[in-house]
Enzyme design. Structure first.
Site, PDB file in Angstrom:
ATOM      1  CE1 TYR B 183       0.870  -0.381   4.539  1.00 13.44           C
ATOM      2  CE2 TYR B 183       0.406   1.955   4.202  1.00 13.44           C
ATOM      3  CZ  TYR B 183       0.944   0.931   4.968  1.00 13.44           C
ATOM      4  OH  TYR B 183       1.542   1.230   6.156  1.00 13.44           O
ATOM      5  CB  CYS B 184       1.531   3.978  -1.710  1.00  8.73           C
ATOM      6  SG  CYS B 184       0.279   3.923  -3.009  1.00  8.73           S
ATOM      7  NE  ARG B 185       2.897  10.195  -0.413  1.00  8.66           N
ATOM      8  CZ  ARG B 185       3.749  10.915  -1.128  1.00  8.66           C
ATOM      9  NH1 ARG B 185       3.366  11.373  -2.312  1.00  8.66           N
ATOM     10  NH2 ARG B 185       4.961  11.160  -0.678  1.00  8.66           N
ATOM     11  CB  CYS B 189      -0.629   6.957  -4.178  1.00  9.66           C
ATOM     12  SG  CYS B 189       1.116   6.861  -3.853  1.00  9.66           S
TER      13      CYS B 189
END
Lengths: 231, 231
Positions: B183-185, B189
């Site tokens: 996962y990221c932002r 993203c």
DNA sequence: GACATATTCAATCGTACGCTTGAATAGTCA
DNA sequence: TGACTATTCAAGCGTACGATTGAATATGTC
């Protein structure tokens, strides 16, 4: 000095945030927020909305157009009138979230409310998680004091509808031995305050619930509609 | 023609809705929404925020001033820099609600996202309630591919931090036999998309989780901070 | 104590918004 | 069909907002 280079990544982000800001723009005018709040109660015509929000009809129409452009409300011809309604329950949930944020962050909201309800015995805040529990479990008589059409469009399960201006004449419909919990449109609405004060002078044990139907359904709880009411 | 009569009731309502609209106004500019999104990840200085949002420093400062006036963010001197942060977790929850509403109501958001992620194998939407369950139960290796400072400010419990640009060099830190969820932002993203694509070419079973830390904490789930990390 | 740096302030300009007014549109009802 | 009515459209006006620029204010460093 910014870079200014327009990468596809920047272009994508700009597009996304522009869309999110559409919602912000739609809710950046006090009158539009008021219209949304009103529409959280039930669908209404332009004329009624204009009246309730103290706008000219043309102006109300304009604001509604903006809300519709942001897809927050929808219009539907109903005979001679155009009826506006929220486009989705999600809008109602968003409104509750907006209101909650304003309450928690902007002290002005609480100040204004306190000043306006100053000295009114029916207004004091009840620590309401208990209250909500009692209401959900049916341990109290729940009283909806809004106009009937709002009740019909959606109300808390088991609630009885007696609009506040009919309450005095219809007191006999309420059992005297049970605690009464009155609610109306929400925390900024006086109707439940007045109802509670009247009930207390008549010897009822009565409390006001700040939450309205919008808050109820924002919590994911079931809302009852007119169809289910036998009367 | 409106009534125009200024009852105290009207005055009170005007005041309340004006306050609610302050939040709307603050989120009516795409750039301010972007700044909020960035601040949902971690506190940052003006310069960094300006860089990340492609704004001039003076302009970013101005927007931040507006956000601060609406009490959505707070500023704090940290040495030579001023660090901005969200004023409250409630702001983050509101942002998630705003984003959710835009996604559900504005088709443009989905269109733009689809167009931008077109053809990228790492981007396909996973029906993610299962995925979230697996992540919560610790059944998969959770990988946080954001810059370390964002990981330090708050991450999903048990997540491993490997920024996406270091991933290729640090693949050996990941167990080969477990499924990886990156996962990221958040949903807009690219970092997690890139990570998943890289991992798959290296033989990992990898999936992207659209939710970021903001979504996680908006659901009321616990977020871990740097203090808890032994490394 | 003087310089360097991060941030904010102040002034300017073009644009967009909200409200008002009067006319146009699209439905209903007789 | 023709009058009536709810609603929307169009134009005009004053105000507020966003971006830009250059100067001013703090704060840390030498």
């Amino acid at each position: 000095m910014s870079i200014g280079m327009t990468t596809p990544h920047r272009h994508f982000k700009d597009g996304i945030y522009e869309q999110l800001a559409r919602i912000g723009k739609a809710t950046s005018s006090p009158k539009r927020v008021e219209l949304l709040d009103l529409l959280c109660q039930c669908p209404r015509t332009v004329e009624v909305l204009a009246e309730l929000s103290s706008l000219s009809v043309a102006n109300a129409s304009q604001h509604l157009k903006v809300l519709r452009a942001a897809r927050l409300v929808e219009a539907q011809k109903k005979g001679l009138y155009v009826e506006y309604r929220l486009a989705d329950d999600e809008v109602c949930r968003f409104f509750v979230s907006l209101r909650g944020l304003a309450e928690s962050r902007l002290a002005e909201v609480e100040q204004a409310t306190r000043a306006y309800f100053e000295g009114r015995s029916g207004a004091e805040a009840v620590r309401s998680d208990d209250l909500l529990g009692k209401v959900r479990r049916g341990e109290v008589t729940v009283l909806d004091v809004r106009p009937v059409e709002e009740y019909r469009a959606g109300h808390i399960p088991r609630a009885i509808s007696i609009p506040v201006d009919e309450l005095k004449a219809r007191l006999k419909e309420l059992p005297k031995d049970r605690e009464v919990v009155a609610y109306c449109r929400g925390p900024y609405c006086v109707m439940a305050v007045e109802a509670v004060e009247l009930l207390r002078t008549k010897g009822f044990k009565a409390q006001r619930m700040e939450q309205g139907v919008a808050d109820w359904s924002a919590r994911g709880w079931r809302v009852a509609t007119a169809r289910e009411v036998a009367r």
